[in-house]
Design a protein around this motif. Sequence first.
Motif, PDB file in Angstrom:
ATOM      1  N   VAL A 262      20.493  11.704  -3.148  1.00 25.98           N
ATOM      2  CA  VAL A 262      19.385  11.994  -2.486  1.00 25.98           C
ATOM      3  C   VAL A 262      19.019  10.590  -1.942  1.00 25.98           C
ATOM      4  CG1 VAL A 262      17.070  12.972  -2.630  1.00 25.98           C
ATOM      5  CG2 VAL A 262      19.106  13.811  -3.818  1.00 25.98           C
ATOM      6  N   ILE A 263      18.638  10.419  -0.608  1.00 20.67           N
ATOM      7  CA  ILE A 263      18.322   9.328   0.108  1.00 20.67           C
ATOM      8  C   ILE A 263      17.076   9.795   1.013  1.00 20.67           C
ATOM      9  CG2 ILE A 263      19.935   9.567   1.975  1.00 20.67           C
ATOM     10  CD1 ILE A 263      20.215   6.322   1.660  1.00 20.67           C
ATOM     11  N   GLY A 264      16.235   8.542   0.972  1.00 16.87           N
ATOM     12  CA  GLY A 264      15.103   8.861   1.777  1.00 16.87           C
ATOM     13  C   GLY A 264      14.015   7.580   1.653  1.00 16.87           C
ATOM     14  N   PRO A 265      13.203   7.489   2.607  1.00 15.40           N
ATOM     15  CA  PRO A 265      12.257   6.299   2.788  1.00 15.40           C
ATOM     16  C   PRO A 265      11.465   6.436   1.523  1.00 15.40           C
ATOM     17  CG  PRO A 265      11.394   8.260   4.079  1.00 15.40           C
ATOM     18  CD  PRO A 265      12.763   8.604   3.801  1.00 15.40           C
ATOM     19  N   SER A 266      10.982   5.149   1.485  1.00 17.60           N
ATOM     20  CA  SER A 266      10.088   4.798   0.181  1.00 17.60           C
ATOM     21  C   SER A 266       8.742   5.932   0.173  1.00 17.60           C
ATOM     22  CB  SER A 266       9.588   3.633   0.229  1.00 17.60           C
ATOM     23  OG  SER A 266      10.321   2.518  -0.090  1.00 17.60           O
ATOM     24  N   GLY A 267       8.438   6.394  -1.046  1.00 19.09           N
ATOM     25  CA  GLY A 267       7.111   7.531  -0.883  1.00 19.09           C
ATOM     26  C   GLY A 267       7.332   8.539  -0.256  1.00 19.09           C
TER      27      GLY A 267
ATOM     28  N   VAL B  71      19.417  14.103   2.703  1.00 19.13           N
ATOM     29  CA  VAL B  71      18.539  13.126   3.343  1.00 19.13           C
ATOM     30  C   VAL B  71      17.113  13.706   3.199  1.00 19.13           C
ATOM     31  CG1 VAL B  71      18.131  11.968   5.369  1.00 19.13           C
ATOM     32  CG2 VAL B  71      20.477  12.070   4.740  1.00 19.13           C
ATOM     33  N   MET B  72      16.100  13.048   2.883  1.00 19.86           N
ATOM     34  CA  MET B  72      14.848  13.549   2.413  1.00 19.86           C
ATOM     35  C   MET B  72      14.104  12.801   3.647  1.00 19.86           C
ATOM     36  SD  MET B  72      13.841  13.623  -1.446  1.00 19.86           S
ATOM     37  CE  MET B  72      12.068  14.544  -0.958  1.00 19.86           C
ATOM     38  N   SER B  73      12.862  13.648   4.139  1.00 17.46           N
ATOM     39  CA  SER B  73      12.126  13.330   5.332  1.00 17.46           C
ATOM     40  C   SER B  73      10.949  12.344   4.502  1.00 17.46           C
ATOM     41  CB  SER B  73      11.518  14.422   6.018  1.00 17.46           C
ATOM     42  OG  SER B  73      10.676  15.147   5.113  1.00 17.46           O
ATOM     43  N   GLN B  74      10.089  11.788   5.439  1.00 19.82           N
ATOM     44  CA  GLN B  74       8.891  11.101   4.875  1.00 19.82           C
ATOM     45  C   GLN B  74       8.051  12.177   4.026  1.00 19.82           C
ATOM     46  OE1 GLN B  74       9.676  10.998   8.078  1.00 19.82           O
ATOM     47  NE2 GLN B  74       9.039   9.269   9.047  1.00 19.82           N
ATOM     48  N   SER B  75       7.080  11.867   3.160  1.00 19.67           N
ATOM     49  CA  SER B  75       6.034  12.650   2.456  1.00 19.67           C
ATOM     50  C   SER B  75       5.364  13.465   3.220  1.00 19.67           C
ATOM     51  CB  SER B  75       5.396  11.615   1.445  1.00 19.67           C
ATOM     52  OG  SER B  75       4.544  12.501   0.889  1.00 19.67           O
ATOM     53  N   PRO B  76       5.206  14.756   2.952  1.00 21.94           N
ATOM     54  CA  PRO B  76       5.822  15.477   1.827  1.00 21.94           C
ATOM     55  C   PRO B  76       7.466  15.648   1.971  1.00 21.94           C
ATOM     56  CG  PRO B  76       4.536  16.872   3.079  1.00 21.94           C
ATOM     57  CD  PRO B  76       4.466  15.743   3.858  1.00 21.94           C
ATOM     58  N   GLY B  77       8.170  15.121   1.144  1.00 18.77           N
ATOM     59  CA  GLY B  77       9.620  15.149   1.252  1.00 18.77           C
ATOM     60  C   GLY B  77      10.257  16.711   1.447  1.00 18.77           C
TER      61      GLY B  77
ATOM     62  N   TYR C 211      21.865   6.951   9.484  1.00 18.38           N
ATOM     63  CA  TYR C 211      20.888   6.195  10.368  1.00 18.38           C
ATOM     64  C   TYR C 211      20.211   7.033  11.551  1.00 18.38           C
ATOM     65  CZ  TYR C 211      22.094   1.819   8.267  1.00 18.38           C
ATOM     66  OH  TYR C 211      22.591   0.794   7.367  1.00 18.38           O
ATOM     67  N   SER C 212      21.008   7.641  12.109  1.00 14.75           N
ATOM     68  CA  SER C 212      20.470   8.768  13.251  1.00 14.75           C
ATOM     69  C   SER C 212      19.361   9.728  12.657  1.00 14.75           C
ATOM     70  CB  SER C 212      21.672   9.569  13.778  1.00 14.75           C
ATOM     71  OG  SER C 212      21.226  10.405  14.862  1.00 14.75           O
ATOM     72  N   THR C 213      19.635  10.274  11.547  1.00 19.08           N
ATOM     73  CA  THR C 213      18.533  11.072  10.952  1.00 19.08           C
ATOM     74  C   THR C 213      17.289  10.364  10.719  1.00 19.08           C
ATOM     75  OG1 THR C 213      20.368  12.533   9.874  1.00 19.08           O
ATOM     76  CG2 THR C 213      18.028  12.662   9.036  1.00 19.08           C
ATOM     77  N   PHE C 214      17.373   9.243  10.412  1.00 17.92           N
ATOM     78  CA  PHE C 214      16.180   8.487   9.850  1.00 17.92           C
ATOM     79  C   PHE C 214      15.552   7.804  11.354  1.00 17.92           C
ATOM     80  CE2 PHE C 214      17.656   6.988   5.716  1.00 17.92           C
ATOM     81  CZ  PHE C 214      17.096   7.891   4.827  1.00 17.92           C
ATOM     82  N   GLU C 215      16.268   7.609  12.233  1.00 18.95           N
ATOM     83  CA  GLU C 215      15.791   7.375  13.468  1.00 18.95           C
ATOM     84  C   GLU C 215      14.984   8.753  14.240  1.00 18.95           C
ATOM     85  OE1 GLU C 215      17.543   4.845  16.903  1.00 18.95           O
ATOM     86  OE2 GLU C 215      19.142   5.467  15.666  1.00 18.95           O
ATOM     87  N   LYS C 216      15.515   9.770  14.219  1.00 26.61           N
ATOM     88  CA  LYS C 216      14.872  11.046  14.480  1.00 26.61           C
ATOM     89  C   LYS C 216      13.666  11.149  13.902  1.00 26.61           C
ATOM     90  CE  LYS C 216      19.125  13.186  15.887  1.00 26.61           C
ATOM     91  NZ  LYS C 216      20.296  14.264  15.500  1.00 26.61           N
ATOM     92  N   LEU C 217      13.455  10.682  12.449  1.00 24.86           N
ATOM     93  CA  LEU C 217      12.319  11.214  11.689  1.00 24.86           C
ATOM     94  C   LEU C 217      11.196   9.905  11.914  1.00 24.86           C
ATOM     95  CD1 LEU C 217      14.070  11.770   8.165  1.00 24.86           C
ATOM     96  CD2 LEU C 217      12.655  13.240   9.722  1.00 24.86           C
ATOM     97  N   GLY C 218      11.817   8.824  12.769  1.00 23.41           N
ATOM     98  CA  GLY C 218      10.639   7.723  12.983  1.00 23.41           C
ATOM     99  C   GLY C 218      10.704   6.860  11.872  1.00 23.41           C
TER     100      GLY C 218
END
Length: 276
Positions: free
Chosen positions: A57-62, A226-232, A264-271
């Motif tokens: 499970v990967i995602g941004p901090s928090g 891949v997790m989104s920003q909080s709330p994940g 990387y593309s998913t994280f770009e779309k999420l900002g």
Amino acid sequence: MHGIKLKSANQSTHVPAGSGASITVTGLSKVFPVPGGEVRAVGPLDLHIERGEFVSVIGPSGCGKSTTMLMVAGLLPRSTGMIAIDDRPLAGPITDIGIVFQNHLLLEFRTAMANVMLQQQIRGLNRQALREDAEALFAKLGLKGAEDRYPAQLSGGMRQRVSIARALVHQPSMLLMDEPFGALDAISRTQIRHDLELLWLEQRMTVMFITHSIDEAIGLSDRVLVMSQSPGQIVEEIVIDLPRPRPAHLGEYPQFADYANRIYSTFEKLGVYRFK
């Protein structure tokens, strides 16, 4: 994941040792009270991990990765949703489990071997049999000769290897790992990643691996969530189809770049990333 027939719950959740356990999460969320209201840290979140599967499970901090893992382990109460281990509703801490955190959490007054043998004392297991298993793990993890050293006498990488041995010596059905290599140098991370993969191939426990590292996620996993920003929430699932055991340098596989680009593309779309 919906419509699963669940077996009755016990006060604690136990699954047969030495065989992977499935994990099913539906509508999971965690809300923390704060002055003047509340903060939703996770969810709603759905995921499923098959028996013996290695899932990162990967995602941004928090984003709630660690919070999700603690809820799956039964160590943190959930606000809403359902967690089932081998189709049994989770009703308390899981007994047949190994957990590795970023901090090794070894007892400084016990030797490396004595730290691992804590499992025997806590669980009332056969001492001689567990000692033999511990010695085998020390050899496989490159710790031979370090049995009688104290944590302060070990490098960071060796301390984390002892932590992994402690989590695996009783052959748990599930291994939950929260950024276990985050504090290590790149060379140590590569070697421990390889050693962990070999141990998983041998034992086939179910692994939920929390990480910030795209290389680690791809290098170890059957699937990456891949997790989104909080709330994940889980926003992307990537099946990793690479031969095992995997090499130190994953770049030799053309597919590796494709998998990495998808993340990387998913994280770009999420900002999360702003490269343009």
